[in-house]
Design a protein around this motif. Sequence first.
Motif, mmCIF file in Angstrom:
data_model
loop_
_atom_site.group_PDB
_atom_site.id
_atom_site.type_symbol
_atom_site.label_atom_id
_atom_site.label_comp_id
_atom_site.label_asym_id
_atom_site.label_seq_id
_atom_site.Cartn_x
_atom_site.Cartn_y
_atom_site.Cartn_z
ATOM 1 N N SER A 149 0.740 -0.993 0.072
ATOM 2 C CA SER A 149 0.040 0.094 0.061
ATOM 3 C C SER A 149 0.837 1.242 0.207
ATOM 4 O O SER A 149 0.552 2.118 -0.836
ATOM 5 C CB SER A 149 -0.915 0.054 1.129
ATOM 6 O OG SER A 149 -0.270 0.156 2.438
ATOM 7 N N GLY A 150 2.001 1.214 0.800
ATOM 8 C CA GLY A 150 3.004 2.373 0.594
ATOM 9 C C GLY A 150 3.421 2.686 -0.747
ATOM 10 O O GLY A 150 3.377 3.672 -1.269
ATOM 11 N N ALA A 151 3.876 1.682 -1.427
ATOM 12 C CA ALA A 151 4.342 1.607 -2.745
ATOM 13 C C ALA A 151 3.260 2.168 -3.888
ATOM 14 O O ALA A 151 3.436 3.076 -4.534
ATOM 15 C CB ALA A 151 4.892 0.610 -3.146
ATOM 16 N N LYS A 207 0.772 4.080 -2.792
ATOM 17 C CA LYS A 207 0.175 5.527 -2.535
ATOM 18 C C LYS A 207 1.200 6.239 -3.270
ATOM 19 O O LYS A 207 0.832 7.364 -3.613
ATOM 20 C CB LYS A 207 0.078 5.756 -1.012
ATOM 21 C CG LYS A 207 -1.092 5.438 -0.278
ATOM 22 C CD LYS A 207 -0.879 5.665 1.130
ATOM 23 C CE LYS A 207 -1.929 5.241 1.897
ATOM 24 N NZ LYS A 207 -1.831 4.633 3.439
ATOM 25 N N GLU A 208 2.460 5.899 -3.177
ATOM 26 C CA GLU A 208 3.775 6.883 -3.764
ATOM 27 C C GLU A 208 3.439 7.027 -5.262
ATOM 28 O O GLU A 208 3.645 8.009 -5.906
ATOM 29 C CB GLU A 208 4.819 6.187 -3.544
ATOM 30 C CG GLU A 208 5.456 6.397 -1.984
ATOM 31 C CD GLU A 208 6.688 5.759 -1.949
ATOM 32 O OE1 GLU A 208 7.329 5.463 -2.691
ATOM 33 O OE2 GLU A 208 6.923 5.505 -0.440
ATOM 34 N N LEU A 209 2.966 5.726 -5.932
ATOM 35 C CA LEU A 209 2.806 5.764 -7.520
ATOM 36 C C LEU A 209 1.879 6.437 -7.982
ATOM 37 O O LEU A 209 1.737 7.322 -8.845
ATOM 38 C CB LEU A 209 2.724 4.162 -7.696
ATOM 39 C CG LEU A 209 3.922 3.435 -8.276
ATOM 40 C CD1 LEU A 209 3.439 1.843 -8.606
ATOM 41 C CD2 LEU A 209 4.834 4.157 -9.264
ATOM 42 N N PRO A 240 -0.897 9.414 -8.454
ATOM 43 C CA PRO A 240 -0.906 10.766 -8.127
ATOM 44 C C PRO A 240 -2.242 11.331 -7.417
ATOM 45 O O PRO A 240 -3.174 10.683 -7.861
ATOM 46 C CB PRO A 240 -0.568 11.243 -9.413
ATOM 47 C CG PRO A 240 -0.966 10.279 -10.428
ATOM 48 C CD PRO A 240 -0.858 9.103 -9.816
ATOM 49 N N ARG A 300 11.294 -1.969 -5.617
ATOM 50 C CA ARG A 300 11.770 -0.634 -5.254
ATOM 51 C C ARG A 300 13.134 -0.629 -5.978
ATOM 52 O O ARG A 300 13.658 0.587 -6.211
ATOM 53 C CB ARG A 300 11.961 -0.707 -3.746
ATOM 54 C CG ARG A 300 10.422 -0.356 -3.248
ATOM 55 C CD ARG A 300 10.728 -0.136 -1.606
ATOM 56 N NE ARG A 300 9.406 0.093 -1.037
ATOM 57 C CZ ARG A 300 9.368 0.750 -0.077
ATOM 58 N NH1 ARG A 300 10.249 1.406 0.527
ATOM 59 N NH2 ARG A 300 8.115 1.294 0.391
ATOM 60 N N VAL A 329 10.909 5.492 -8.760
ATOM 61 C CA VAL A 329 9.751 5.993 -9.169
ATOM 62 C C VAL A 329 9.677 7.493 -9.038
ATOM 63 O O VAL A 329 9.661 7.935 -8.121
ATOM 64 C CB VAL A 329 8.539 5.206 -8.507
ATOM 65 C CG1 VAL A 329 7.223 5.832 -8.730
ATOM 66 C CG2 VAL A 329 8.852 3.687 -8.490
ATOM 67 N N GLU A 342 8.177 11.025 -8.313
ATOM 68 C CA GLU A 342 6.910 11.366 -7.360
ATOM 69 C C GLU A 342 5.939 12.348 -7.986
ATOM 70 O O GLU A 342 6.646 13.288 -8.794
ATOM 71 C CB GLU A 342 7.618 12.344 -6.176
ATOM 72 C CG GLU A 342 8.067 10.979 -5.337
ATOM 73 C CD GLU A 342 7.035 10.859 -4.084
ATOM 74 O OE1 GLU A 342 7.356 10.049 -3.371
ATOM 75 O OE2 GLU A 342 6.124 11.787 -3.938
ATOM 76 N N PHE A 343 4.791 12.609 -7.532
ATOM 77 C CA PHE A 343 3.884 13.372 -8.039
ATOM 78 C C PHE A 343 3.667 14.633 -7.302
ATOM 79 O O PHE A 343 3.684 14.642 -6.083
ATOM 80 C CB PHE A 343 2.579 12.796 -8.321
ATOM 81 C CG PHE A 343 1.311 13.748 -8.972
ATOM 82 C CD1 PHE A 343 0.683 14.259 -7.885
ATOM 83 C CD2 PHE A 343 1.417 13.978 -10.129
ATOM 84 C CE1 PHE A 343 -0.418 15.128 -8.490
ATOM 85 C CE2 PHE A 343 0.463 14.849 -10.494
ATOM 86 C CZ PHE A 343 -0.559 15.514 -9.520
ATOM 87 N N GLU A 347 8.443 -1.424 6.946
ATOM 88 C CA GLU A 347 7.392 -1.071 6.243
ATOM 89 C C GLU A 347 6.319 -2.244 6.222
ATOM 90 O O GLU A 347 5.166 -1.851 6.609
ATOM 91 C CB GLU A 347 7.477 -0.650 4.865
ATOM 92 C CG GLU A 347 6.200 0.410 4.658
ATOM 93 C CD GLU A 347 6.079 0.738 3.216
ATOM 94 O OE1 GLU A 347 7.363 0.560 2.593
ATOM 95 O OE2 GLU A 347 5.360 1.195 2.629
ATOM 96 N N ARG A 355 2.667 -1.834 8.379
ATOM 97 C CA ARG A 355 1.675 -1.802 7.588
ATOM 98 C C ARG A 355 0.526 -2.794 8.145
ATOM 99 O O ARG A 355 -0.562 -2.907 8.394
ATOM 100 C CB ARG A 355 1.532 -2.237 6.132
ATOM 101 C CG ARG A 355 2.445 -1.023 5.223
ATOM 102 C CD ARG A 355 1.560 0.299 5.251
ATOM 103 N NE ARG A 355 2.401 1.182 4.531
ATOM 104 C CZ ARG A 355 1.967 2.726 4.620
ATOM 105 N NH1 ARG A 355 0.805 2.847 5.286
ATOM 106 N NH2 ARG A 355 2.800 3.456 4.185
#
Lengths: 166, 302
Positions: free
Chosen positions: A35-37, A39-41, A43, B31, B36, B38-39, B280, B284
């Motif tokens: 979910s962290g990954a 959320k980052e992806l 926008p 990762r 990746v 960031e927006f 993480e 989570r």
Amino acid sequence: MQKKSMYAPALLWKRFLAFLIDVVILDFVVFAPFSGAIKELLPVGNFHAMQEFFAANASLTSKLTLLLFFLGIIALLYFSILEYRIQQTAGKILFKLHVVSQSNELKFWQCLVRSLFIIPVFPFVLLWIIDPITMLFTQNNQRLLERLSQTATVELIYPKAFTVGA
Amino acid sequence: MKQEKRSKWKIVLIVVLMLFVFSFLISLFFRLLNEVPEFGNVAHIKIYGPIMVTKSGGWMSSGTSSTDIAELIEKADKAIGVKAILLEINSPGGSAVASDEIARAIKKSNKTTVAWIREVGASGAYWIASATDHIVANRMSVTGSIGVIGSYLEFAELIEQYNVTYRRMVAGKYKDLGSPFKELTEEEESLLQDLLDQLHEEFIQEVASNRNLPYEKTKEIATGMFYLGKQAKELGLVDALGGKEEAIAYLEKQMNATATLAKYEKPKGFWELLTEVFAEHSFRLGEGLGESLFRKKGLLET
């Protein structure tokens, strides 16, 4: 005296709840770490800003698709391995549902095919609509993929009137 | 019957655990793929710890590499959609060269730059902050310290006490200038001091130019003394007192749009990723369990 057990097509509400339980288990244990990954992806913003972002980062779409594909594979493995090994998943155990083969012994490819709808990428996402709709038109509440894999989801019933004397 | 049920649950548990490990490995692999993007319309870059040209100490090292920061600033400058750069600073300073490299990268950028000083933004870190368009610091932030230090421990007498001799073998009489194993001569001290004074002069001129302050006034406050945020504002070293909200408010005013922060950081190495992913995962898992258990009981606000 011994009870004679019988199987009947599983009731829809039981199948639905069993599936929900399985999804919750997958969510907590398998999907939560992603979910962290995700959320980052993904926008956050208005449509125009998102469009601009994806246009500027074309490779992002493929990464997102790849991530979703992996999540789908993990979910697929959960259902297929458990249904092959014990003919049940955690949700099905709770509602006493079983997966049976309509031909001979239940094979692994059958368990794989019947769970393909779970992969969240095209073209499998089309099955999210087609698969459950076919249940309304089949005799044994069979989904399309169940028909293709020649399997069915049944529940164990103990008819009260049935007793077989010693 | 009971035993059969127990063994089924055992199998379910084993499969779920296997899939957990599998998802852990996949998230690690994911990762390790290309970074990746960031927006957001504000590139958020952190400058934490000592500032050096390169980080030493491998994956466990702390501090900031000027090479990395300059690259990130350049990347943010080129990014479509990024309208501003926010530098979050919590650093006691570092090398003059490293600080200057970052400051030059900031000045080269065509976007609005804001420095947000947290606990400490002193010396080299302040050099960097001074290059931005706007500095926000907490009233209690430690900043300033416009000076240069070259102090070191001299062991000449100590080694003599232990009958250890420093054998001086040099070609070029100042080659071992500043060696801790020999006494610093008056001439050498004067030379070192001269170097420090030159660096100090560079620093003063940078700050005076960046902050639009008169040279004489800047020289007056550039005693190496550190100032709290409130004092720094009175002296013209920072523009506003506050924190993240104030920095973002300024950015939004400049951009005339809502600010969305996009984290800009250097891709992590394998071991750093491994520990981060593991942490993480645990977080989570606990977050999900905790939320589901306590939200229903009304112990968590929705």
